[in-house]
Design a protein around this motif. Structure first.
Motif, PDB file in Angstrom:
ATOM      1  N   LEU A 317     -25.263 -34.949 -31.598  1.00 56.95           N
ATOM      2  CA  LEU A 317     -24.611 -36.017 -30.826  1.00 56.95           C
ATOM      3  C   LEU A 317     -24.279 -37.176 -31.759  1.00 56.95           C
ATOM      4  N   SER A 318     -23.111 -37.723 -31.583  1.00 56.39           N
ATOM      5  CA  SER A 318     -22.780 -38.925 -32.344  1.00 56.39           C
ATOM      6  C   SER A 318     -23.584 -40.092 -31.771  1.00 56.39           C
ATOM      7  N   PRO A 319     -23.817 -41.147 -32.570  1.00 53.99           N
ATOM      8  CA  PRO A 319     -24.523 -42.324 -32.032  1.00 53.99           C
ATOM      9  C   PRO A 319     -23.878 -42.870 -30.763  1.00 53.99           C
ATOM     10  N   LEU A 320     -22.543 -42.833 -30.685  1.00 56.22           N
ATOM     11  CA  LEU A 320     -21.848 -43.353 -29.502  1.00 56.22           C
ATOM     12  C   LEU A 320     -22.187 -42.542 -28.256  1.00 56.22           C
ATOM     13  N   VAL A 321     -22.161 -41.221 -28.381  1.00 57.69           N
ATOM     14  CA  VAL A 321     -22.489 -40.364 -27.235  1.00 57.69           C
ATOM     15  C   VAL A 321     -23.942 -40.570 -26.815  1.00 57.69           C
ATOM     16  N   LEU A 322     -24.828 -40.716 -27.805  1.00 58.10           N
ATOM     17  CA  LEU A 322     -26.237 -40.953 -27.491  1.00 58.10           C
ATOM     18  C   LEU A 322     -26.413 -42.272 -26.743  1.00 58.10           C
ATOM     19  N   ILE A 323     -25.690 -43.305 -27.152  1.00 56.46           N
ATOM     20  CA  ILE A 323     -25.770 -44.602 -26.478  1.00 56.46           C
ATOM     21  C   ILE A 323     -25.258 -44.493 -25.041  1.00 56.46           C
ATOM     22  N   ALA A 325     -25.319 -41.807 -23.167  1.00 54.90           N
ATOM     23  CA  ALA A 325     -26.337 -41.067 -22.417  1.00 54.90           C
ATOM     24  C   ALA A 325     -27.528 -41.961 -22.083  1.00 54.90           C
ATOM     25  N   LEU A 326     -27.956 -42.774 -23.057  1.00 57.63           N
ATOM     26  CA  LEU A 326     -29.098 -43.658 -22.819  1.00 57.63           C
ATOM     27  C   LEU A 326     -28.743 -44.762 -21.825  1.00 57.63           C
ATOM     28  N   THR A 327     -27.499 -45.217 -21.829  1.00 53.46           N
ATOM     29  CA  THR A 327     -27.074 -46.218 -20.838  1.00 53.46           C
ATOM     30  C   THR A 327     -27.220 -45.665 -19.425  1.00 53.46           C
ATOM     31  N   LEU A 328     -26.709 -44.465 -19.216  1.00 52.96           N
ATOM     32  CA  LEU A 328     -26.823 -43.830 -17.894  1.00 52.96           C
ATOM     33  C   LEU A 328     -28.292 -43.612 -17.533  1.00 52.96           C
ATOM     34  N   PHE A 329     -29.073 -43.182 -18.523  1.00 51.17           N
ATOM     35  CA  PHE A 329     -30.503 -42.919 -18.282  1.00 51.17           C
ATOM     36  C   PHE A 329     -31.223 -44.183 -17.832  1.00 51.17           C
ATOM     37  N   TYR A 330     -30.998 -45.302 -18.536  1.00 46.97           N
ATOM     38  CA  TYR A 330     -31.727 -46.532 -18.204  1.00 46.97           C
ATOM     39  C   TYR A 330     -31.214 -47.169 -16.910  1.00 46.97           C
ATOM     40  N   VAL A 331     -29.932 -47.005 -16.620  1.00 46.62           N
ATOM     41  CA  VAL A 331     -29.415 -47.523 -15.346  1.00 46.62           C
ATOM     42  C   VAL A 331     -30.091 -46.803 -14.180  1.00 46.62           C
ATOM     43  N   VAL A 332     -30.221 -45.478 -14.280  1.00 44.88           N
ATOM     44  CA  VAL A 332     -30.889 -44.704 -13.223  1.00 44.88           C
ATOM     45  C   VAL A 332     -32.368 -45.058 -13.169  1.00 44.88           C
ATOM     46  N   LEU A 333     -33.017 -45.117 -14.337  1.00 46.35           N
ATOM     47  CA  LEU A 333     -34.445 -45.447 -14.379  1.00 46.35           C
ATOM     48  C   LEU A 333     -34.699 -46.833 -13.811  1.00 46.35           C
ATOM     49  N   GLY A 334     -33.759 -47.760 -14.078  1.00 41.76           N
ATOM     50  CA  GLY A 334     -33.920 -49.124 -13.598  1.00 41.76           C
ATOM     51  C   GLY A 334     -33.845 -49.274 -12.096  1.00 41.76           C
ATOM     52  N   MET A 335     -33.350 -48.236 -11.412  1.00 46.00           N
ATOM     53  CA  MET A 335     -33.336 -48.285  -9.950  1.00 46.00           C
ATOM     54  C   MET A 335     -34.731 -48.098  -9.359  1.00 46.00           C
ATOM     55  N   PHE A 336     -35.677 -47.660 -10.209  1.00 39.89           N
ATOM     56  CA  PHE A 336     -37.017 -47.363  -9.702  1.00 39.89           C
ATOM     57  C   PHE A 336     -38.124 -48.122 -10.426  1.00 39.89           C
ATOM     58  N   LEU A 337     -37.837 -48.647 -11.624  1.00 38.56           N
ATOM     59  CA  LEU A 337     -38.839 -49.383 -12.385  1.00 38.56           C
ATOM     60  C   LEU A 337     -38.263 -50.719 -12.829  1.00 38.56           C
ATOM     61  N   ASP A 338     -39.133 -51.714 -13.042  1.00 38.73           N
ATOM     62  CA  ASP A 338     -38.676 -52.986 -13.590  1.00 38.73           C
ATOM     63  C   ASP A 338     -38.404 -52.819 -15.083  1.00 38.73           C
ATOM     64  N   GLU A 351     -37.580 -44.045 -29.310  1.00 34.95           N
ATOM     65  CA  GLU A 351     -37.559 -44.592 -30.670  1.00 34.95           C
ATOM     66  C   GLU A 351     -37.257 -43.534 -31.739  1.00 34.95           C
ATOM     67  N   PRO A 352     -37.942 -42.360 -31.716  1.00 37.98           N
ATOM     68  CA  PRO A 352     -37.577 -41.342 -32.725  1.00 37.98           C
ATOM     69  C   PRO A 352     -36.118 -40.896 -32.614  1.00 37.98           C
ATOM     70  N   MET A 353     -35.586 -40.867 -31.395  1.00 33.00           N
ATOM     71  CA  MET A 353     -34.190 -40.463 -31.216  1.00 33.00           C
ATOM     72  C   MET A 353     -33.233 -41.426 -31.906  1.00 33.00           C
ATOM     73  N   ILE A 354     -33.429 -42.725 -31.669  1.00 37.22           N
ATOM     74  CA  ILE A 354     -32.474 -43.685 -32.214  1.00 37.22           C
ATOM     75  C   ILE A 354     -32.614 -43.789 -33.733  1.00 37.22           C
ATOM     76  N   ARG A 355     -33.841 -43.673 -34.223  1.00 34.99           N
ATOM     77  CA  ARG A 355     -34.015 -43.696 -35.683  1.00 34.99           C
ATOM     78  C   ARG A 355     -33.365 -42.463 -36.310  1.00 34.99           C
ATOM     79  N   GLN A 356     -33.521 -41.311 -35.645  1.00 32.58           N
ATOM     80  CA  GLN A 356     -32.911 -40.076 -36.143  1.00 32.58           C
ATOM     81  C   GLN A 356     -31.387 -40.192 -36.161  1.00 32.58           C
TER      82      GLN A 356
END
Length: 437
Positions: A317-323, A325-338, A351-356
């Motif tokens: 995955l390119s860094p852009l695609v990963l970002i 994916a993570l945006t969608l992930f955190y938006v969904v997660l944020g509907m249930f957690l602070d 963290e290992p993902m973004i460093r990689q």
């Protein structure tokens, strides 16, 4: 395949505990305990004691309760009211009028609080009655306040950035520097939204404010100067290298007490209430961080983060695609957690993902703050929505609708950060700073 089964077990235990209304910090410890018992040979009890103590005794973490206490003092004394009084004359001439006090007030208070809820409550209790009295539309009053209050998560001192920095062992001062320009740009986007409303919905405009001479405006500004000086001393001492984040927080507490005392609004009741409020909030965050530290250790022993990072690497995955994916992930997660829970819960894996992927961890800290800001104003667990409901008595559904444009602007901010990463990285790379404590 073993990583898949491990992940399923972790998630099942986590959602089972969260669904049974167990505190988030204890739920994280419970998941880590199960992981240690099932997938490692190390005694879970010894590992838990060592990890929790190490996480809770971090010197960097001492900045957290101090910044919270500073915000509590300002919230419970007359300093916050004076700040609004001094700010209003300079906002009334802008297209959109005093609605801009929601944005400017939240921006300034965010620089001395670090808490989205404290920012929302402090500015809201002053601006909502005043704006209603002047005939501003309710939809705009509530929507702009809901969005602008999230600036407390980004503009330093940000509690979320402190938690992120502790989680990945990164300099708090650098993260604070990185949050300045993006925070101001996001505030500018919110103000541009108000200007657009002013010109496109002319029928909703209230009557124009009475004209004020420059002398009158300057006279009212004297109420704003003490808070601005406090901001300058606290933030400036960190950025110029004179103080660590913890030392600057201590200066902020003493400064806010001194100002409140000089103003005559620091009583024993306000002092004790601010101290207990800061203690409760700090204890809650510390428990979450303890649980997250233990969970990170347990995941490290299982090899799950390394396996997931390797899996991401194999997908090329390119860094852009990963970002994205993570945006969608955190938006969904944020509907249930602070926001803070979302950060500490996921850092062991993310963290290992973004460093990689070669993504700058300072830049990613600002990115993650923007996306968890959305969590504050998205149902069903948007904390700012519940605070606003308590203040205005509107239905959550109505408040959520008012916040939709602000969520859209936060998504625009994510695009801006991706397009111009220097917005977050220039200051930390070019200004001398002190260690993270």
């Amino acid at each position: 395949m073993s990583e898949i089964y491990t992940t399923i077990i972790f998630l099942f235990v986590l959602f089972a505990l969260l669904g049974s209304s167990v505190w988030i910090g204890l739920a994280l410890m419970g998941v880590a305990w199960v992981g240690m018992e099932l997938f490692t040979t190390r005694p879970a009890g010894d590992a838990m004691i060592t990890t929790i103590w190490t996480g809770a005794s971090s010197w960097t973490l001492t900045a957290l309760p101090l910044f919270i206490w500073m915000g509590e003092i300002l919230y419970r004394t007359r300093l916050s009211e004076d700040m609004f009084r001094g700010l209003a004359p300079w906002m009334r001439w802008l297209p959109g009028g005093l609605l801009h006090t929601n944005i400017a007030g939240c921006t300034i208070f965010a620089a001395v609080s670090g808490s989205s809820a404290a920012t929302l409550t402090t500015v809201g209790k002053m601006s909502i009655p005043e704006l209603r009295k002047r005939g501003y539309p309710e939809f705009m009053i509530i929507g702009t306040l809901a969005g602008a209050a999230t600036l407390g998560l980004m503009i330093p001192p940000s509690l979320t950035l402190i938690v992120y920095g502790v989680s990945i062992n990164e300099s708090i001062t650098k993260l604070f520097m990185a949050g300045i320009f993006p925070g101001l740009v996001l505030a500018g986007l919110f103000m541009a939204y108000i200007v657009g409303w002013h010109f496109f919905y002319k029928g909703e405009r209230p009557q124009e404010e009475p004209k004020m001479t420059l002398g009158q405006m300057l006279a009212e500004s004297r109420f704003l100067i003490p808070v601005l000086l406090l901001v300058a001393v606290v933030i400036g001492s960190m950025y110029l290298g004179y103080a660590t984040a913890t030392e600057a927080a201590a200066v902020g507490v003493l400064g806010s007490m001194t100002l409140a005392l000089a103003q005559g609004s620091l009583t024993w009741n306000t002092f004790s209430a601010s101290l207990m409020g800061a203690t409760r909030t700090s204890a809650m965050i510390a428990l979450i961080l303890m649980g997250a530290s233990f969970l990170s250790l347990a995941m490290g022993f299982t090899g799950l983060p390394r396996a997931l990072a390797g899996w991401i690497d194999q997908m090329n995955l390119s860094p852009l695609v990963l970002i994205i994916a993570l945006t969608l992930f955190y938006v969904v997660l944020g509907m249930f957690l602070d926001g803070i829970s979302s950060v500490v819960l996921t850092m062991a894996i993310v963290e290992p993902m973004i460093r990689q992927a070669g993504i700058d961890v300072i830049w990613f800290g600002i990115f993650i703050v923007v996306v968890v800001e959305m969590a504050q104003v998205t149902p069903p667990i948007g904390f700012n929505l519940f605070v606003l409901q308590g203040m205005t008595r509107h239905e959550i559904s109505y408040i959520s609708k008012t916040a939709i444009p602000m969520v859209g602007l936060m998504l625009v901010m994510v695009v801006i950060l991706v397009a111009w990463p220097e917005l977050a990285t220039w200051l930390p790379e070019n200004i001398r700073s002190t260690p993270s404590g």
